[in-house]
Scaffold this active site. Structure first.
Site, PDB file in Angstrom:
ATOM      1  N   PHE A  36       0.731  -1.144   0.118  1.00 36.89           N
ATOM      2  CA  PHE A  36      -0.123   0.085  -0.123  1.00 36.89           C
ATOM      3  C   PHE A  36       0.897   1.338   0.052  1.00 36.89           C
ATOM      4  CE2 PHE A  36      -2.158   2.793   3.355  1.00 36.89           C
ATOM      5  CZ  PHE A  36      -3.104   3.389   2.089  1.00 36.89           C
ATOM      6  N   ASP A  84       9.824  -6.762  -4.060  1.00 32.59           N
ATOM      7  CA  ASP A  84       8.776  -7.192  -3.173  1.00 32.59           C
ATOM      8  C   ASP A  84       8.695  -8.722  -3.490  1.00 32.59           C
ATOM      9  OD1 ASP A  84       6.024  -7.719  -2.037  1.00 32.59           O
ATOM     10  OD2 ASP A  84       6.019  -5.437  -2.053  1.00 32.59           O
ATOM     11  N   GLY A  92       2.111  -7.841  -0.306  1.00 35.33           N
ATOM     12  CA  GLY A  92       2.108  -6.748  -1.447  1.00 35.33           C
ATOM     13  C   GLY A  92       1.221  -7.549  -2.619  1.00 35.33           C
ATOM     14  N   SER A 114       7.456  -5.265   4.777  1.00 35.84           N
ATOM     15  CA  SER A 114       7.071  -5.925   6.178  1.00 35.84           C
ATOM     16  C   SER A 114       5.494  -6.030   6.026  1.00 35.84           C
ATOM     17  CB  SER A 114       7.155  -5.159   7.349  1.00 35.84           C
ATOM     18  OG  SER A 114       6.700  -5.822   8.275  1.00 35.84           O
ATOM     19  N   LYS A 172      11.431 -11.850  10.478  1.00 35.97           N
ATOM     20  CA  LYS A 172      12.835 -12.197   9.606  1.00 35.97           C
ATOM     21  C   LYS A 172      12.837 -10.796   8.698  1.00 35.97           C
ATOM     22  CE  LYS A 172      13.697 -16.020   7.451  1.00 35.97           C
ATOM     23  NZ  LYS A 172      13.507 -17.506   6.855  1.00 35.97           N
ATOM     24  N   GLY A 180      22.797  -3.383   4.162  1.00 32.59           N
ATOM     25  CA  GLY A 180      23.973  -3.952   3.561  1.00 32.59           C
ATOM     26  C   GLY A 180      24.105  -3.336   2.288  1.00 32.59           C
ATOM     27  N   TYR A 210       5.887  -8.158  15.293  1.00 31.74           N
ATOM     28  CA  TYR A 210       6.040  -6.925  14.546  1.00 31.74           C
ATOM     29  C   TYR A 210       6.571  -5.710  15.267  1.00 31.74           C
ATOM     30  CZ  TYR A 210       4.375  -3.095  11.530  1.00 31.74           C
ATOM     31  OH  TYR A 210       4.413  -1.921  10.601  1.00 31.74           O
ATOM     32  N   LYS A 239      10.560  -4.266  14.482  1.00 36.74           N
ATOM     33  CA  LYS A 239      10.970  -2.752  13.922  1.00 36.74           C
ATOM     34  C   LYS A 239      11.667  -2.151  15.059  1.00 36.74           C
ATOM     35  CE  LYS A 239       8.341  -2.333  10.125  1.00 36.74           C
ATOM     36  NZ  LYS A 239       8.638  -2.040   8.704  1.00 36.74           N
ATOM     37  N   ARG A 283      -7.435  -4.508   8.804  1.00 36.04           N
ATOM     38  CA  ARG A 283      -7.289  -2.828   9.554  1.00 36.04           C
ATOM     39  C   ARG A 283      -8.659  -2.302   9.390  1.00 36.04           C
ATOM     40  NH1 ARG A 283      -1.415  -1.209   7.412  1.00 36.04           N
ATOM     41  NH2 ARG A 283      -2.046  -2.463   5.483  1.00 36.04           N
TER      42      ARG A 283
HETATM   43  N1  UDP Z   1     -10.927  -2.878  15.106  1.00 36.55           N
HETATM   44  C1  UDP Z   1     -12.075  -2.771  15.303  1.00 36.55           C
HETATM   45  N2  UDP Z   1     -12.890  -3.563  14.247  1.00 36.55           N
HETATM   46  C2  UDP Z   1     -12.337  -4.143  13.090  1.00 36.55           C
HETATM   47  C3  UDP Z   1     -10.896  -3.960  12.993  1.00 36.55           C
HETATM   48  C4  UDP Z   1     -10.140  -3.357  13.786  1.00 36.55           C
HETATM   49  O1  UDP Z   1     -12.706  -2.303  15.924  1.00 36.55           O
HETATM   50  O2  UDP Z   1     -12.985  -4.555  12.278  1.00 36.55           O
HETATM   51  C5  UDP Z   1     -10.049  -1.985  16.054  1.00 36.55           C
HETATM   52  C6  UDP Z   1      -8.678  -2.665  16.485  1.00 36.55           C
HETATM   53  O3  UDP Z   1      -8.867  -3.644  17.595  1.00 36.55           O
HETATM   54  C7  UDP Z   1      -7.903  -1.489  16.967  1.00 36.55           C
HETATM   55  C8  UDP Z   1      -8.214  -0.373  15.875  1.00 36.55           C
HETATM   56  O4  UDP Z   1      -9.499  -0.673  15.377  1.00 36.55           O
HETATM   57  O5  UDP Z   1      -8.097  -0.765  18.210  1.00 36.55           O
HETATM   58  C9  UDP Z   1      -7.152  -0.166  14.651  1.00 36.55           C
HETATM   59  O6  UDP Z   1      -6.822  -1.290  14.168  1.00 36.55           O
HETATM   60  P1  UDP Z   1      -5.969  -1.658  12.969  1.00 36.55           P
HETATM   61  O7  UDP Z   1      -6.186  -3.160  12.691  1.00 36.55           O
HETATM   62  O8  UDP Z   1      -6.441  -1.002  11.793  1.00 36.55           O
HETATM   63  O9  UDP Z   1      -4.655  -1.171  13.380  1.00 36.55           O
HETATM   64  P2  UDP Z   1      -3.704  -1.022  14.580  1.00 36.55           P
HETATM   65  O10 UDP Z   1      -3.828   0.414  14.946  1.00 36.55           O
HETATM   66  O11 UDP Z   1      -4.392  -1.812  15.916  1.00 36.55           O
HETATM   67  O12 UDP Z   1      -2.246  -1.529  14.351  1.00 36.55           O
END
Ligand code: UDP
Length: 311
Positions: free
Chosen positions: A14, A34, A39, A78, A94, A105, A148, A152, A189
């Protein structure tokens, strides 16, 4: 004049794909690497015939071989969605460790500048709010997000070691929640999840009570920030994100308002170690990069929705 050459790892993702486009637009030649684990080739298909673009399918946890001179290595590879790194925890570790080592490198061998895409996740479930770069974080190394967060954090430490030991010109950005067109609809997300749900007349799933907060940055703003950082003399780390903080419940209500969907929300269990609050302190980016995001959540969501609604 010879064009500058940038290698972008994770260039089919993205963020990476927008960066490929932007750098070509700015007169760079781009080499995109990639392994397509998360991706998508579709994100860069429109660039494949561009003379200034080359795609290499490769897993950067293995040695990266590039013949030409390189001016920039931008390490964006990632998995980044919590669902993805739960599915691919070892690959996530990894790419953050071995992948970062190889990308550094490569930069060292070519005397190229190096930019690491780090994350707000280095702050874990923060005890300091909003999060400034000076905060060291509150991460559970053995929790499900540890793969993760720790990879990082390791990547940042390795980047600093290369800067100190090899005098490499390195930069670290910590990217906060970013959204926009081209996210996978089945991404996990919250923004694409909610959009997918309203488009399929399903109830919006809120994890926990929806009182947890996030601060959402529109993709164009983020890419501008990355470009400012590339051209700066600053090594960072620098937070990049939108400081306007919203509860997830408020986000759900906004998506419902914008789509005119029937109001329907269901509550599901909160995932383990889900940060309760997140808001970037972007004073450093404002002062040193003269950057701040311009696009508010409502406007950005509207643009994102339009993209998802396109046939
Ligand atoms: N979340 C939610 N419903 C969903 C997906 C995510 O309530 O369908 C919540 C999740 O628990 C978090 C927030 O939305 O508190 C953001 O989640 P996301 O997966 O976007 O990324 P994060 O900021 O947690 O890495």
């Amino acid at each position: 004049m010879n064009k500058k050459i940038a290698v972008i790892t994770g260039g089919c993702g993205f963020l990476g794909s927008y960066l490929c486009e932007r750098l070509i637009g700015e007169g760079f030649k781009v080499i995109c690497i990639d392994n397509l684990i998360t991706g998508n080739l579709e994100n860069i298909r429109h660039l494949l015939n561009d003379n200034d673009f080359r795609f290499i399918k490769h897993n950067v946890t293995k040695y990266i071989k590039i013949r030409e001179k390189i001016d920039f290595v931008l390490h964006f590879a990632s998995p980044a969605s919590p669902e993805d790194y739960l599915k691919f925890p070892i690959q996530t570790l990894k790419v953050g460790s071995l992948g970062t080592h190889n990308a550094l490198g490569l930069a060292k061998a070519k005397r190229a500048k190096f930019l690491l895409a780090s994350t707000s996740e280095v702050y874990g479930d923060p005890l300091v709010h909003p999060q400034a770069e000076s905060y060291w974080g509150n991460v559970n190394p053995v929790g499900v997000r540890g793969c993760y967060d720790e990879s990082k954090r390791f990547a940042e430490a390795l980047t600093m070691a290369y800067q100190r030991m090899h005098k490499l010109d390195t930069k670290i950005i910590r990217i906060f929640n970013t959204y926009g067109p081209r996210m996978r609809i089945i991404d996990g997300r919250v923004v694409p999840n909610f959009i997918h749900q309203v488009l399929h007349n399903k109830p919006l799933t809120i994890y926990g009570k929806g009182t947890q907060t996030r601060s959402f940055c529109y993709i164009d703003d983020l890419v501008n920030g990355v470009f400012c950082m590339m051209n700066s003399g600053i090594s960072g780390p620098v937070n990049l994100g939108n400081p306007h903080e919203f509860t997830i419940l408020r986000l759900a209500k906004l998506v419902i308002k914008l789509t005119g969907a029937k109001k329907d929300i269901i509550f599901k269990p909160l995932p383990q170690d889900d940060p309760r609050q997140r808001q970037p302190d972007i004073s450093k980016a404002k002062k040193l990069l003269k950057w701040s995001p311009k696009i508010g959540l409502e406007e950005g969501l509207q643009k994102t929705l339009e993209w998802f609604l396109k046939p």
